[in-house]
Motif scaffolding. Structure first.
Motif, PDB file in Angstrom:
ATOM      1  N   LYS A 136       0.823  -1.207   0.000  1.00 40.00           N
ATOM      2  CA  LYS A 136       0.000   0.000   0.000  1.00 40.00           C
ATOM      3  C   LYS A 136       0.858   1.258   0.000  1.00 40.00           C
ATOM      4  N   SER A 137       1.966   1.228   0.707  1.00 43.65           N
ATOM      5  CA  SER A 137       2.869   2.379   0.740  1.00 43.65           C
ATOM      6  C   SER A 137       3.470   2.638  -0.636  1.00 43.65           C
ATOM      7  N   ILE A 138       3.913   1.576  -1.289  1.00 47.78           N
ATOM      8  CA  ILE A 138       4.504   1.725  -2.620  1.00 47.78           C
ATOM      9  C   ILE A 138       3.467   2.271  -3.596  1.00 47.78           C
ATOM     10  N   TRP A 139       2.254   1.707  -3.561  1.00 52.85           N
ATOM     11  CA  TRP A 139       1.198   2.211  -4.444  1.00 52.85           C
ATOM     12  C   TRP A 139       0.873   3.665  -4.133  1.00 52.85           C
ATOM     13  N   GLY A 140       0.862   4.043  -2.886  1.00 49.70           N
ATOM     14  CA  GLY A 140       0.599   5.432  -2.512  1.00 49.70           C
ATOM     15  C   GLY A 140       1.644   6.373  -3.066  1.00 49.70           C
ATOM     16  N   ILE A 141       2.906   5.981  -2.956  1.00 49.76           N
ATOM     17  CA  ILE A 141       4.006   6.807  -3.482  1.00 49.76           C
ATOM     18  C   ILE A 141       3.906   6.902  -5.003  1.00 49.76           C
ATOM     19  N   LEU A 142       3.685   5.757  -5.656  1.00 50.26           N
ATOM     20  CA  LEU A 142       3.577   5.763  -7.115  1.00 50.26           C
ATOM     21  C   LEU A 142       2.427   6.642  -7.593  1.00 50.26           C
ATOM     22  N   LEU A 143       1.279   6.529  -6.953  1.00 53.03           N
ATOM     23  CA  LEU A 143       0.129   7.340  -7.353  1.00 53.03           C
ATOM     24  C   LEU A 143       0.376   8.822  -7.115  1.00 53.03           C
ATOM     25  N   THR A 144       1.086   9.148  -6.061  1.00 54.26           N
ATOM     26  CA  THR A 144       1.435  10.546  -5.795  1.00 54.26           C
ATOM     27  C   THR A 144       2.356  11.080  -6.883  1.00 54.26           C
ATOM     28  N   VAL A 145       3.366  10.309  -7.245  1.00 57.37           N
ATOM     29  CA  VAL A 145       4.308  10.729  -8.286  1.00 57.37           C
ATOM     30  C   VAL A 145       3.587  10.856  -9.626  1.00 57.37           C
ATOM     31  N   ILE A 146       2.785   9.854  -9.979  1.00 53.89           N
ATOM     32  CA  ILE A 146       2.049   9.885 -11.247  1.00 53.89           C
ATOM     33  C   ILE A 146       1.092  11.078 -11.286  1.00 53.89           C
ATOM     34  N   GLY A 147       0.406  11.332 -10.192  1.00 56.15           N
ATOM     35  CA  GLY A 147      -0.505  12.477 -10.124  1.00 56.15           C
ATOM     36  C   GLY A 147       0.232  13.792 -10.305  1.00 56.15           C
ATOM     37  N   SER A 148       1.398  13.901  -9.697  1.00 54.25           N
ATOM     38  CA  SER A 148       2.202  15.121  -9.829  1.00 54.25           C
ATOM     39  C   SER A 148       2.687  15.311 -11.257  1.00 54.25           C
TER      40      SER A 148
END
Length: 121
Positions: free
Chosen positions: A96-108
């Motif tokens: 979940k942490s990895i997905w959260g980081i990835l989604l944050t980066v992709i969103g940015s």
């Protein structure tokens, strides 16, 4: 869940009961002395984690059980043990942490691209 402050405490109590059955320990003393453990055992029976235990709810909302010598763990009980193990919880947390980081980066990145192409400064 009225006997537990959160779902993790209930899951822990249910795990303790299932593991005790798995290890051929008697659970009578645990459930006779603790109302919350009776609730955890009720949840185990209701969800078919433990089999061959009869239960009833008394007039005051407590639970009574008839525990046979043939108590066993059901397939759902083994899945529950597997899904609530410490290794599984750590794996889920990391995932979940990895997905959260990835989604944050992709969103940015998407936001930056949109701003760039729209010429917003």
């Amino acid at each position: 869940m009225e006997h537990f402050k959160n779902i993790n405490k209930l899951n822990s109590a249910m795990r303790d009961l299932i593991i005790a059955i798995r290890d051929n320990q008697k659970i009578s003393s645990r459930i006779n002395s603790d109302k919350s453990m009776r609730f955890a055992l009720y949840e185990c029976c209701k969800n078919k984690y433990l089999l061959n235990i009869s239960y009833n709810q008394t007039a005051n909302g407590d639970y009574s059980f008839q525990i046979t010598d043939n108590v066993r763990i059901g397939e759902k009980g083994y899945l529950f043990l597997q899904n609530t193990s410490a290794k599984r919880r750590v794996f889920n947390f990391i995932t979940k942490s990895i997905w959260g980081i990835l989604l944050t980066v992709i969103g940015s990145v998407i936001t930056a691209v949109i701003i760039y192409f729209l010429g917003i400064n």
